[in-house]
Design a protein around this motif. Structure first.
Motif, PDB file in Angstrom:
ATOM      1  N   LYS A  35      14.479  25.176 -18.303  1.00  0.00           N
ATOM      2  CA  LYS A  35      13.328  24.569 -18.980  1.00  0.00           C
ATOM      3  C   LYS A  35      13.774  23.221 -19.542  1.00  0.00           C
ATOM      4  O   LYS A  35      14.980  22.964 -19.645  1.00  0.00           O
ATOM      5  CB  LYS A  35      12.786  25.486 -20.062  1.00  0.00           C
ATOM      6  CG  LYS A  35      12.302  26.816 -19.455  1.00  0.00           C
ATOM      7  CD  LYS A  35      11.371  27.605 -20.316  1.00  0.00           C
ATOM      8  CE  LYS A  35      10.866  28.809 -19.511  1.00  0.00           C
ATOM      9  NZ  LYS A  35      10.028  29.691 -20.306  1.00  0.00           N
ATOM     10  N   PRO A  54       9.276  23.847 -16.201  1.00  0.00           N
ATOM     11  CA  PRO A  54       8.479  23.939 -17.440  1.00  0.00           C
ATOM     12  C   PRO A  54       8.955  22.911 -18.467  1.00  0.00           C
ATOM     13  O   PRO A  54      10.160  22.766 -18.698  1.00  0.00           O
ATOM     14  CB  PRO A  54       8.727  25.375 -17.927  1.00  0.00           C
ATOM     15  CG  PRO A  54       9.119  26.123 -16.689  1.00  0.00           C
ATOM     16  CD  PRO A  54       9.846  25.143 -15.818  1.00  0.00           C
ATOM     17  N   TYR A  55       7.984  22.217 -19.094  1.00  0.00           N
ATOM     18  CA  TYR A  55       8.291  21.049 -19.920  1.00  0.00           C
ATOM     19  C   TYR A  55       7.709  21.205 -21.325  1.00  0.00           C
ATOM     20  O   TYR A  55       6.527  21.491 -21.490  1.00  0.00           O
ATOM     21  CB  TYR A  55       7.688  19.806 -19.245  1.00  0.00           C
ATOM     22  CG  TYR A  55       8.036  18.484 -19.898  1.00  0.00           C
ATOM     23  CD1 TYR A  55       9.184  17.796 -19.544  1.00  0.00           C
ATOM     24  CD2 TYR A  55       7.190  17.908 -20.847  1.00  0.00           C
ATOM     25  CE1 TYR A  55       9.502  16.577 -20.114  1.00  0.00           C
ATOM     26  CE2 TYR A  55       7.504  16.686 -21.428  1.00  0.00           C
ATOM     27  CZ  TYR A  55       8.655  16.029 -21.064  1.00  0.00           C
ATOM     28  OH  TYR A  55       8.961  14.816 -21.633  1.00  0.00           O
ATOM     29  N   GLU A  92      12.722  30.300 -27.056  1.00  0.00           N
ATOM     30  CA  GLU A  92      13.307  30.413 -25.719  1.00  0.00           C
ATOM     31  C   GLU A  92      14.686  31.098 -25.704  1.00  0.00           C
ATOM     32  O   GLU A  92      15.081  31.675 -24.694  1.00  0.00           O
ATOM     33  CB  GLU A  92      13.427  29.018 -25.076  1.00  0.00           C
ATOM     34  CG  GLU A  92      12.097  28.401 -24.693  1.00  0.00           C
ATOM     35  CD  GLU A  92      11.418  29.132 -23.544  1.00  0.00           C
ATOM     36  OE1 GLU A  92      12.070  29.944 -22.857  1.00  0.00           O
ATOM     37  OE2 GLU A  92      10.214  28.906 -23.345  1.00  0.00           O
TER      38      GLU A  92
END
Length: 359
Positions: A35, A54-55, A92
């Motif tokens: 990510k 994914p940003y 995360e």
């Protein structure tokens, strides 16, 4: 199910993003979920989203070495960025953070340090940029591209890895490159690139001397967004682009000579491709001088020749003399590049990441 998770960060210019992408295939092979944390409107946002990674966006202030009224407000943006990055990292729970530098990386690196997440940073230029200087105390290791860089890094954190080079840049096809440009004669090809944002002074010098140059070369000119010269659109042997992506490996493969800025990523790609290059580093008047050091190092090794930007602006026609010198030294430069011990840094960097990972 991924074995590990890595958060990558870095932005501001393409040079702070494309080396991250060079690592992605190798990281995926090792079982990493990837990510990215970047700024809200930097160039990295578009590049990373195109790569289907994914940003996350965070606030990002700029650190300046000169007086600017924004110096009073940007520290608050950095504090906000640290809080935002902390929230993302809490959610995360990555095993490691990899930072390629640029101002957006600083809040991410600090937040990772506070959460006891190991950080591996990478510096492309010979001397660390301000963002990496600020991030270094919070990093476990700082990978460098030039051997000379190790002396600038304290606490034994420096590791010489080289710079990661994208596989696709090495897989161009010269026939395809010529087809894209519509070149169908045997003239040598001169390729001009001024970095992801273009280079106004180089563009002007090339166009000022276009008639002379076209006597000897077909020209591929990457001139930067908004810098196309409409009056040259129909010139035979001259092709201009604002920016290239998929076509770049083919255009580079077709090129006999290159004129370029001296950002570390591009010069190491040109070294890997063994392209005789005239480097015109950013002037010290508008930069911290890192490109000048990079260029001088490459000239010393016999990989490139160098033209000072201020000298180019003041001395009309010197660029033609330097291009003549480039042609004369072509075989000498190629031979030195062939004998270079510098290799693609991907594997060395992956090894540093695996050694420092939080299990």
């Amino acid at each position: 199910m991924s074995k590990y998770k890595i958060i990558m960060t870095g932005g501001g210019t393409a040079g702070h993003v494309t080396p991250n992408l060079a690592l992605v295939p190798a990281l995926r092979e090792k079982g990493f979920e990837i990510k990215y944390i970047g700024s809200k409107n930097g160039i990295e946002k578009e590049i990373i989203k195109d790569a289907k990674i994914p940003y996350y966006e965070i606030s990002s202030g700029k650190f300046r070495r000169y007086f600017d009224i924004k110096n009073f407000t940007d520290p608050f943006k950095v504090m906000k960025g640290i809080a935002e990055a902390n929230k993302i990292l809490k959610k995360e729970k990555p095993n490691i953070v990899f930072s390629k530098g640029g101002f957006v990386a600083v809040p991410v690196v600090i937040a990772a340090y506070l959460r006891k997440i190991p950080v591996v940073s990478h510096e492309s230029d010979l001397t660390p940029g301000l963002a990496n200087k600020l991030a270094a105390p919070f990093s476990s290791k700082l990978c460098v591209t030039f051997r000379e860089s190790l002396k600038y890094i304290k606490d034994g954190k420096g590791v010489l890895t080289g710079t990661p080079i994208r596989k696709e840049i090495l897989n161009g096809n010269s026939i395809e490159g010529k087809r894209i440009c519509g070149f169908n004669d045997n003239k040598e090809i001169l390729f001009i690139i001024g970095g992801s944002l273009g280079a106004k002074s180089i563009n002007e010098e090339i166009r000022k001397n276009i008639d002379k140059l076209l006597e000897n070369f077909n020209i591929i000119h990457i001139c930067g967004k908004g810098n196309l010269a409409q009056n040259l659109n129909k010139r035979k042997g001259y092709v201009q682009f604002e920016y290239v992506k998929e076509e770049l490996p083919h255009l580079l493969k077709a090129a006999d000579y290159v004129i370029s800025r001296a950002g570390a990523n591009v010069i190491f790609e040109l070294l890997a491709l063994r392209k005789p290059t005239l480097l015109i580093p950013l002037s010290k008047k508008i930069s911290r001088g890192d490109q000048i050091l990079n260029a001088n190092s490459f000239e010393k090794e016999g990989y490139s020749i160098v033209l000072d930007e201020d000298e180019m602006i003041e001395n009309n026609g010197i660029i033609l003399e330097k291009i003549k010198e480039l042609r004369e030294k072509k075989n000498y430069l190629i031979e030195n590049m062939k004998n270079s011990e510098v290799s693609n840094g991907v594997n060395a960097i992956i090894e540093v990441i695996m050694t420092n990972i939080k299990k």
